[in-house]
Design a protein around this motif. Sequence first.
Motif, PDB file in Angstrom:
ATOM      1  N   LEU A   1      -1.576 -19.809   3.432  1.00  0.00           N
ATOM      2  CA  LEU A   1      -0.911 -18.743   2.465  1.00  0.00           C
ATOM      3  C   LEU A   1      -1.931 -18.142   1.701  1.00  0.00           C
ATOM      4  N   ARG A   2      -3.021 -18.644   1.535  1.00  0.00           N
ATOM      5  CA  ARG A   2      -4.194 -17.822   0.905  1.00  0.00           C
ATOM      6  C   ARG A   2      -4.643 -16.568   1.756  1.00  0.00           C
ATOM      7  N   ASP A   3      -4.872 -16.912   3.102  1.00  0.00           N
ATOM      8  CA  ASP A   3      -5.134 -15.878   4.049  1.00  0.00           C
ATOM      9  C   ASP A   3      -4.053 -14.626   3.870  1.00  0.00           C
ATOM     10  N   ARG A   4      -2.607 -15.012   4.138  1.00  0.00           N
ATOM     11  CA  ARG A   4      -1.619 -14.100   3.836  1.00  0.00           C
ATOM     12  C   ARG A   4      -1.405 -13.392   2.648  1.00  0.00           C
ATOM     13  N   ARG A   5      -1.845 -14.052   1.439  1.00  0.00           N
ATOM     14  CA  ARG A   5      -1.735 -13.335   0.296  1.00  0.00           C
ATOM     15  C   ARG A   5      -2.988 -12.262   0.441  1.00  0.00           C
ATOM     16  N   GLN A   6      -3.969 -12.874   0.859  1.00  0.00           N
ATOM     17  CA  GLN A   6      -5.236 -11.780   0.802  1.00  0.00           C
ATOM     18  C   GLN A   6      -5.145 -10.578   1.578  1.00  0.00           C
ATOM     19  N   SER A   7      -4.413 -10.898   2.701  1.00  0.00           N
ATOM     20  CA  SER A   7      -4.095  -9.715   3.902  1.00  0.00           C
ATOM     21  C   SER A   7      -3.073  -8.714   2.876  1.00  0.00           C
ATOM     22  N   THR A   8      -2.261  -9.192   2.336  1.00  0.00           N
ATOM     23  CA  THR A   8      -0.992  -8.487   1.569  1.00  0.00           C
ATOM     24  C   THR A   8      -2.061  -7.665   0.428  1.00  0.00           C
ATOM     25  N   GLN A   9      -2.615  -8.159  -0.417  1.00  0.00           N
ATOM     26  CA  GLN A   9      -3.450  -7.503  -1.277  1.00  0.00           C
ATOM     27  C   GLN A   9      -4.278  -6.261  -0.950  1.00  0.00           C
ATOM     28  N   VAL A  10      -5.050  -6.349   0.496  1.00  0.00           N
ATOM     29  CA  VAL A  10      -5.797  -5.393   1.121  1.00  0.00           C
ATOM     30  C   VAL A  10      -4.756  -4.398   1.584  1.00  0.00           C
ATOM     31  N   MET A  11      -3.736  -4.802   2.198  1.00  0.00           N
ATOM     32  CA  MET A  11      -2.692  -3.599   2.694  1.00  0.00           C
ATOM     33  C   MET A  11      -2.237  -2.914   1.527  1.00  0.00           C
ATOM     34  N   ARG A  12      -1.665  -3.597   0.368  1.00  0.00           N
ATOM     35  CA  ARG A  12      -1.098  -2.627  -0.518  1.00  0.00           C
ATOM     36  C   ARG A  12      -2.314  -1.625  -1.110  1.00  0.00           C
ATOM     37  N   ALA A  13      -3.430  -2.302  -1.293  1.00  0.00           N
ATOM     38  CA  ALA A  13      -4.724  -1.341  -1.787  1.00  0.00           C
ATOM     39  C   ALA A  13      -4.790  -0.045  -1.064  1.00  0.00           C
ATOM     40  N   ALA A  14      -4.678  -0.326   0.397  1.00  0.00           N
ATOM     41  CA  ALA A  14      -4.877   0.646   1.302  1.00  0.00           C
ATOM     42  C   ALA A  14      -3.675   1.641   1.455  1.00  0.00           C
ATOM     43  N   VAL A  15      -2.503   1.092   0.964  1.00  0.00           N
ATOM     44  CA  VAL A  15      -1.512   2.014   0.805  1.00  0.00           C
ATOM     45  C   VAL A  15      -1.366   2.791  -0.260  1.00  0.00           C
ATOM     46  N   ASP A  16      -1.932   2.221  -1.383  1.00  0.00           N
ATOM     47  CA  ASP A  16      -2.075   3.122  -2.676  1.00  0.00           C
ATOM     48  C   ASP A  16      -2.963   4.173  -2.277  1.00  0.00           C
ATOM     49  N   ARG A  17      -3.980   3.774  -1.722  1.00  0.00           N
ATOM     50  CA  ARG A  17      -5.165   4.858  -1.363  1.00  0.00           C
ATOM     51  C   ARG A  17      -4.581   6.019  -0.564  1.00  0.00           C
ATOM     52  N   VAL A  18      -3.577   5.701   0.592  1.00  0.00           N
ATOM     53  CA  VAL A  18      -3.067   6.631   1.293  1.00  0.00           C
ATOM     54  C   VAL A  18      -2.139   7.612   0.544  1.00  0.00           C
ATOM     55  N   GLN A  19      -1.307   6.574  -0.387  1.00  0.00           N
ATOM     56  CA  GLN A  19      -0.481   7.606  -1.290  1.00  0.00           C
ATOM     57  C   GLN A  19      -1.261   8.520  -2.107  1.00  0.00           C
ATOM     58  N   GLU A  20      -2.366   8.052  -2.611  1.00  0.00           N
ATOM     59  CA  GLU A  20      -3.270   8.815  -3.679  1.00  0.00           C
ATOM     60  C   GLU A  20      -3.763  10.245  -2.696  1.00  0.00           C
ATOM     61  N   ILE A  21      -4.272   9.947  -1.446  1.00  0.00           N
ATOM     62  CA  ILE A  21      -4.962  11.064  -0.640  1.00  0.00           C
ATOM     63  C   ILE A  21      -3.589  12.089  -0.271  1.00  0.00           C
ATOM     64  N   VAL A  22      -2.391  11.447   0.209  1.00  0.00           N
ATOM     65  CA  VAL A  22      -1.444  12.496   0.354  1.00  0.00           C
ATOM     66  C   VAL A  22      -0.923  13.327  -0.925  1.00  0.00           C
TER      67      VAL A  22
END
Length: 218
Positions: free
Chosen positions: A153-174
């Motif tokens: 579960l820890r690895d999944r949670r970490q992956s989710t956090q990383v992907m959410r940060a990446a999505v936020d960055r994409v949204q900011e750039i767009v």
Amino acid sequence: VVSDLKMPGMDGLTLLRTMRERGHDCAFILITAFGDLDTVLSARERYELSNFSVKPVLSQDKFLFDVTSALRKRRLELENSQLIAQLESANQGLERKVEERTQELKEKNVELTRLSNSRADVLKVLSHELRTPISILKGYLGLSLGDDQESNLRDRRQSTQVMRAAVDRVQEIVDQAVALKLGTEPAALEVALSEVDPAEVITSTVERIGALVKSRDV
């Protein structure tokens, strides 16, 4: 002015020359004997002699005609001078307007070139900035789809956090790109200079791509 050519003290030619030297532009007629015509004719162009009469003046009508002709000539010369002055003034005004419009056009072209170059530079930066978070998203999505039951579960949670940060960055750039397209912001990306801790930068990078590196046995 009507003057005899030969007079005591100052002759008519000297009077004419003196008046012209002092700036008088009046019509000037010399009365002369037939034998002095060469002298009078030489002064016609040199000192702007308007007309001359040969004495004795036998015809009053002829004399009045000479005077009227001299006055008409002077009036036409004055009108011509005024027209020339008006034309020169109009030309100067036109040249000034042309220079002003030319300068405005140059400034507009410089501004258009600057904006065009700035927008092109910004778009290149945005496209470059998009690649990093998109690569992270693709990597973690692929990793998630290939997860087996052993993933904790820890690895999944970490992956989710990383992907959410990446999505936020994409949204900011767009959002930046849209604002740039609409012209609501200057065509430039602000650069905020500040002190950074290299260890924090490296740690953040490892947290973002650590799982991807581990999954690929790098």
